[in-house]
Design a protein around this motif. Structure first.
Motif, mmCIF file in Angstrom:
data_model
loop_
_atom_site.group_PDB
_atom_site.id
_atom_site.type_symbol
_atom_site.label_atom_id
_atom_site.label_comp_id
_atom_site.label_asym_id
_atom_site.label_seq_id
_atom_site.Cartn_x
_atom_site.Cartn_y
_atom_site.Cartn_z
ATOM 1 N N ALA A 1 0.767 -1.176 -0.048
ATOM 2 C CA ALA A 1 0.078 0.038 -0.046
ATOM 3 C C ALA A 1 1.059 1.264 -0.109
ATOM 4 O O ALA A 1 0.565 2.238 -0.678
ATOM 5 C CB ALA A 1 -0.887 -0.157 1.127
ATOM 6 N N ALA B 1 -6.122 3.785 -5.855
ATOM 7 C CA ALA B 1 -6.894 4.142 -4.559
ATOM 8 C C ALA B 1 -7.585 2.859 -4.164
ATOM 9 O O ALA B 1 -7.661 2.488 -2.903
ATOM 10 C CB ALA B 1 -7.921 5.318 -4.643
ATOM 11 N N ALA C 1 -7.188 -0.124 -4.918
ATOM 12 C CA ALA C 1 -6.236 -1.246 -4.533
ATOM 13 C C ALA C 1 -5.532 -0.891 -2.819
ATOM 14 O O ALA C 1 -5.332 -1.973 -2.244
ATOM 15 C CB ALA C 1 -4.892 -1.224 -5.551
ATOM 16 N N ILE C 2 -5.303 0.340 -2.823
ATOM 17 C CA ILE C 2 -4.855 0.716 -1.566
ATOM 18 C C ILE C 2 -5.923 0.362 -0.354
ATOM 19 O O ILE C 2 -5.525 -0.278 0.650
ATOM 20 C CB ILE C 2 -4.554 2.185 -1.366
ATOM 21 C CG1 ILE C 2 -3.255 2.476 -2.266
ATOM 22 C CG2 ILE C 2 -3.913 2.490 -0.080
ATOM 23 C CD1 ILE C 2 -3.012 3.759 -2.479
ATOM 24 N N LEU C 3 -7.108 0.767 -0.791
ATOM 25 C CA LEU C 3 -8.096 0.378 0.193
ATOM 26 C C LEU C 3 -8.165 -1.185 0.301
ATOM 27 O O LEU C 3 -8.531 -1.686 1.602
ATOM 28 C CB LEU C 3 -9.568 0.784 -0.399
ATOM 29 C CG LEU C 3 -9.798 2.177 -0.165
ATOM 30 C CD1 LEU C 3 -10.857 2.660 -1.031
ATOM 31 C CD2 LEU C 3 -10.015 2.563 1.371
#
Lengths: 103, 98, 315, 490, 88
Positions: free
Chosen positions: E9, E43, E45-47
């Motif tokens: 992340a 974003a 993917a980060i979540l």
């Protein structure tokens, strides 16, 4: 530096960037964006108040509820402002507010 | 490390590679259409790999279903967006103004 | 230095850089795009700080409504490449010094603040069984401080009335985007519409237990309405003016009515008896979600004015 | 007392749904709400301050509404301004067919504005005040856009952006208060603020926000445009009630929550800004050639008086016995001034509306000889001006006299200069107008006056008389004000 | 394991900042749009990674909302410049 500290500095920076932008930019859209960024800083500070570094107690819901209200207020104001700005622009071609004197 | 974890690690590393490639592509490639190409790779494959990696860790059916649903939604959005951007970009002939 | 902190620093850094670029980007449209990214990043921040309710609201409003509103406005109000004009009241060094001073003062004050004081969170939790919902944020919004939220719905109503008041005589507040969207876009939208409605319903239902609630649900619905408007099929054009007014006001009015019902049941205004609290809150939330959705989509749809100066001038 | 909020709000909902009957609904609501305000005042006089726990949750968990003498006076004020203004508006929209659609937009917004104002006056919770203030501000901006032309649009936008900035600062300040005290309830906050950075920061942020909203010099730049570009019935509501509500909040918070962090220097600075506002606003008013702009600048000047209270009260708080000697006098003088000004200003804007509506221009030179043709409106203008200048026996006179007394007793004679200068300058600009109006009708007006209605003229007159009556019956309002005095004077 | 999620992340956040360069440089609005589109996916993917590493409820819902609305901005930009939003 703690997690709290990192985000606290972030909130301060957002406020500063927003205030500087709101004072120095004349284009209405940029000004509205700047004011929203001030709002982002204020919201960040409030949410941070509810944040708990230790995982035992959950975050404080009160500031979160306040921020949700704040977001709705900010969205209402800024979208209304954009609608007015676009009317003004459509009628006069202005992208800025008139500087001096009563129009 | 269990085989599931190993799979997760490998898939995530691969996903990271695709995202790096996507961003490198968008920053370094010469024109809109080639950049578009780079983005679609990151969008579809990168996120897909992340989703697969996490599927190995998902502890409920619902969570897994949500992950797959997210991927499908992004695929739809990405395909549509890229189609629109490519079309608009060709129509405008890559002019620099707005 | 743990990995968590590195991540937090990177995230805060990204938010700050995005904010600075959003205002200062030389090209207006670039600033607007970065502003949309800023909104998405903020929702990541809310997730990190344990506020998923806010993250959902921010995501739905930022990605769905505000994004479309600012892009549309930027299209009308110029996508100029020239350096945008700035006010030059003060010499550069002085304004930078003042900026730095403001920043240092804010940061200094913020850092003196410790984690929350007082026992309000404990009280919120202790009374939760009497509220009828499990999500604490929803409990604060609709029960403990329901009166605030009623006013907040009023703020949205005022914004909608203001926008309606601005229209020229005979002008419909909903405009049509006249273009031929590719079949792909229409097809995608057709898939997203039921998805969005399901999502809104899920958020509304979920709001009493987990993250979600009326505003989030309303914002998702509004975003879908915005999408349809952009594709030339504005949902708001389908209802009569009267029906639209009724939908705008239903949240505010229903909130008040349920509050008054509570009075007839022997409580104070907005005091829901524990046995009835859960359904009463759901009734309020459903009506509020409808009003939020209609208001937000109206705020977008009413943006383009009659006699748009740049009409046809921009490619 | 809750009905004072619910009635206008509920009526607004109905008025949106049945726009054709909006005026009638609004008038009935206005009378009912006025009755509620009177009943509340009587209850406060008899039983002392009242409380109401919203949702049945007591503070700090829930929001408590509180009404003391001051709140109750403010309720009465909002009712006594709103009723005549609504009568004026109803008569105006009934006559001016061209404004029919504007009327349909006016009523719901005006009702929501009133409900929001009463919400501000009754609220006992800092965050609830924030939401109520936002509701009123946004409604005020929306009402300004009902004015004509691009000037109204740009004025409304300037107003909206200022109020947006103020709103964010206020919210941040509320956050600080929650950070230091863990509560948002005003009485609980009052005792807990300690001398630490965040407390000062909270005070500074909220102060700046409220000075923006109450248009204290030099944050007044949005006001003259907004208040002059709006339709007259809107200007009357805005100039008399909306800015006053922000000043009310300012005084309320400084005398409760921020007492422990109040520094005398800050009091002097705010007083100084008030004095500047008086002089600058009056000078600007003197220079204006358009009637409504002049009245709007006069609001900037008159708001200045309210802030003279701050140095006087803070000095009284830090002087043993000072409270009894001049603190209470200054306090009552300030509140009295707010009320007298609100009534007089509403009267001025309404009579200006009558005049402008009749002659079709708001150039001051254009009104010569108007006294003969529109005697009632001119009388209303004249009587309201008396109060504005501070001539006996008006409410303005009583207020200024109390402020002067307090200034001399506290030894801060310099504020007396500002008060006196303001009075003289005010006399200057209103006599310019009255002189013009009373002069012989010049022959250059060949246009026939547009007819106006009795209701329109007499609503302005009623307000002016109310401002005058405030100078004749002083004891009752002051007695009401003394119920549950927010500050404990040493 | 959760450290790995967080690490990836972190990498994605850094990529995002780097990619802002393209939004600013353009040169055509479509390039900026493309970059913004990529950030949306990043974003999300980060979540997903945050959801897994923190185990907090509701984070997946945030990602779900974002993915549902991912195409709104793009359609907004394209149709605002093509469709011109003519009033009725």
């Amino acid at each position: 530096m703690t997690t709290f500290g990192i985000y606290a500095v972030g909130a301060a920076l957002l406020l500063t960037i927003g205030i500087r932008g709101a004072l120095r930019r004349k284009h209405l859209l940029r000004r509205i964006l700047a004011l929203n960024i001030i709002g982002g800083g204020a919201f960040l500070f409030l949410v941070l108040l509810g944040y708990r570094e230790s995982g035992e107690a959950g975050p404080d819901p009160v500031p979160q509820a306040l921020v949700l209200t704040g977001i709705v207020v900010a969205v209402s104001i800024s979208s209304f402002a954009i609608v007015i700005a676009r009317r003004l622009n459509a009628r006069t071609g202005r992208t800025e507010l008139p500087e001096e004197g009563l129009d | 490390m269990s085989p599931r974890d190993l799979a997760t690690v490998l898939l995530l590393l691969l996903a990271a590679f695709f995202f790096v490639a996507g961003v490198l592509g968008i920053v370094r490639f010469p024109d809109t259409l080639t950049r578009l190409h780079a983005v679609t790779k990151a969008d579809n494959v990168g996120l897909g790999l992340v989703v697969f990696a996490l599927l190995f860790q998902a502890d409920s059916f619902l969570a897994g279903a949500k992950l797959v649903l997210i991927w499908i939604l992004v695929l739809i959005a990405s395909a549509t967006s890229c189609y629109l951007i490519a079309g608009a970009s060709l129509l405008d002939g890559d002019e620099e103004s707005g | 230095m743990t990995l968590e902190m590195l991540f937090d620093m990177a995230l805060v850094g990204a938010v700050v850089v995005a904010a600075a670029y959003a205002i200062n980007a030389p090209v207006l449209i670039a600033g607007v795009f970065v502003y949309i990214v800023f909104g998405v990043l903020l929702s990541l921040v809310w997730v990190r700080l344990g506020a998923p309710d806010l993250a959902i609201a921010e995501a739905a409003i930022g990605a769905g409504i505000t994004g479309a509103i600012v892009l549309d406005a930027a299209r009308q109000m110029g996508m100029e490449r020239r350096r945008n004009p700035r006010l030059r009241r003060w010499p550069g060094w002085l304004s930078w010094a003042a900026t730095a001073a403001v920043g240092v003062i804010f940061a200094g004050v913020f850092l003196t603040v410790s984690e929350g004081r007082g026992d309000l969170p404990q009280r919120v939790q202790a009374e939760l069984p009497r509220v009828g919902v499990e999500n604490e944020v929803t409990a604060v919004l609709l029960s403990y401080r329901g009166y605030d939220t009623w006013f907040e719905v009023g703020v949205l109503l005022v914004a909608a009335l203001g926008v309606l008041a601005l229209r020229a005589p005979g002008e419909s507040p909903a405009r049509r985007f006249r273009w031929d969207p590719p079949a792909v876009a229409d097809g995608a939208a057709d898939m997203l519409v039921p998805g969005g409605i399901l999502m809104a319903g899920y958020l509304l239902w979920q709001g009493s237990r987990g993250p979600g609630g009326a505003f989030q649900a309303g914002a998702v619905l509004a975003a879908i309405a915005v999408l349809l408007t952009l594709l030339g099929r504005p949902p708001i054009a389908r209802v009569s003016d009267r029906a639209r007014d009724a939908l705008l006001v239903v949240g505010f009015a229903d909130f008040l009515l349920v509050g008054l019902v509570a009075v007839t049941l022997g409580g104070a205004l907005f005091e829901y008896p524990p046995a009835w609290a859960a359904p009463m809150i759901l009734v309020i939330e459903s009506a509020v979600a409808v009003s939020v959705a209609v208001t937000l989509s109206l705020l977008f749809a009413a943006g383009g004015a009659a006699g748009d100066a740049s009409e046809g001038g921009v490619p | 007392m809750v009905a004072a909020i619910l009635l206008p709000m509920g009526a607004a909902c109905v008025a949106i749904l049945v726009r054709g009957y909006a005026a009638r609904i609004a008038l009935v609501t206005a009378l009912l709400t006025a009755a509620v305000s009177v009943v509340t005042a009587i209850a406060v006089v008899r039983n002392g301050p009242l409380e109401y726990a919203m949702g049945g949750w007591r503070a700090p968990l829930g929001i408590t509404l509180r009404v003391d003498g001051l709140s109750s006076l403010m309720l009465l004020l909002s009712a006594s301004v709103a009723v005549p203004v609504f009568v004026y508006a109803a008569a105006h929209y009934a006559r001016a067919r061209s404004d029919e659609r504007q009327g349909a937009d006016f009523w719901p917004l005006a009702l929501l504005l009133w409900g929001g104002l009463n919400g501000v006056f009754l609220s006992g919770d800092v965050f609830n005040q924030y939401v109520a203030v936002e509701l009123t501000s946004l409604a005020a901006v929306a009402l300004v856009t009902l004015g004509e032309g691009d000037a109204a649009l740009s004025a409304a936008l300037r107003y909206l952006l200022s109020t947006f900035a103020a709103s964010m600062f206020y919210l941040l300040g509320v956050g600080h208060l929650y950070a230091v005290a863990g509560t948002l309830d005003i009485p609980s906050l009052a005792g807990t603020l300690e001398a630490e950075a965040a407390s000062y920061s909270a005070a500074a942020l909220i102060t700046v926000a409220l000075l923006f909203k109450s248009a204290l010099f030099p944050l007044h730049f949005w006001l003259p445009r907004a208040h002059s570009a709006a339709p007259s019935q809107v200007s009357a509501l805005l100039s008399s009630l909306v800015v006053t509500s922000a000043a009310y909040l300012f005084l309320r918070l400084w005398t409760t929550v921020f007492v422990s962090v109040a520094v005398p220097v800050v009091g002097q600075i705010i007083g100084g800004l008030g004095a500047c506002a008086i002089v600058w606003g009056s000078l600007q008013a003197l220079r204006q050639q358009r009637l409504k702009v002049m009245i709007a600048y006069s609001t900037v000047a008159q708001m200045g008086y309210l802030f003279l209270v701050v140095p006087l009260v803070t000095s009284a708080l830090s002087t043993p016995g000072g409270g009894a000697l001049w603190g209470e006098t200054a306090w009552s003088g300030g509140v009295y001034h707010a009320i007298a000004h609100a009534l007089a200003k509403a009267a001025l804007f309404l009579s200006a509306g009558v005049i402008v509506g009749a002659i079709g221009t708001d150039k001051i030179v254009g009104i010569s000889g108007i006294a003969r043709q529109l005697p009632v409106a001119t009388y209303a203008f004249g009587i309201a001006s008396m109060s504005l200048i501070g001539l006996p026996p008006s409410g303005g006179f009583v207020a200024k006299w109390m402020l002067l007394t307090a200034a001399f007793k506290s030894g801060q004679w310099w504020w007396a200069i500002a008060i006196a200068a303001g009075g003289l300058l005010t006399a200057g600009y209103v006599f310019l107008v009255l002189g013009q109006g009373l002069s012989q009708a010049s022959s250059d007006r060949d246009v026939e006056l547009k007819s106006t209605s009795k209701a329109i003229e007499y609503s302005a007159f009623a307000l002016a008389v109310a401002a005058l009556a405030l100078g004749v019956r002083v004891a009752e309002p002051l007695a009401l004000l003394r119920v549950g005095l927010p500050i404990e004077m040493p | 394991m959760s450290q790995l999620f967080l690490g990836v992340a972190l990498l994605l956040v850094l990529l995002l900042v780097g990619g802002l360069a393209r939004v600013l440089q353009g040169p055509t609005p479509h390039d900026r749009l493309l970059a913004a589109q990529l950030f949306g996916t990043t974003a999300i993917a980060i979540l997903l990674l945050l959801a897994e590493s923190s185990g907090a409820a509701g984070v997946l819902d945030v990602a779900l909302v974002l993915s549902l609305l991912a195409m709104v901005s793009v359609v907004a930009f394209i149709s605002c410049s093509r469709g011109r939003g003519a009033p009725e």
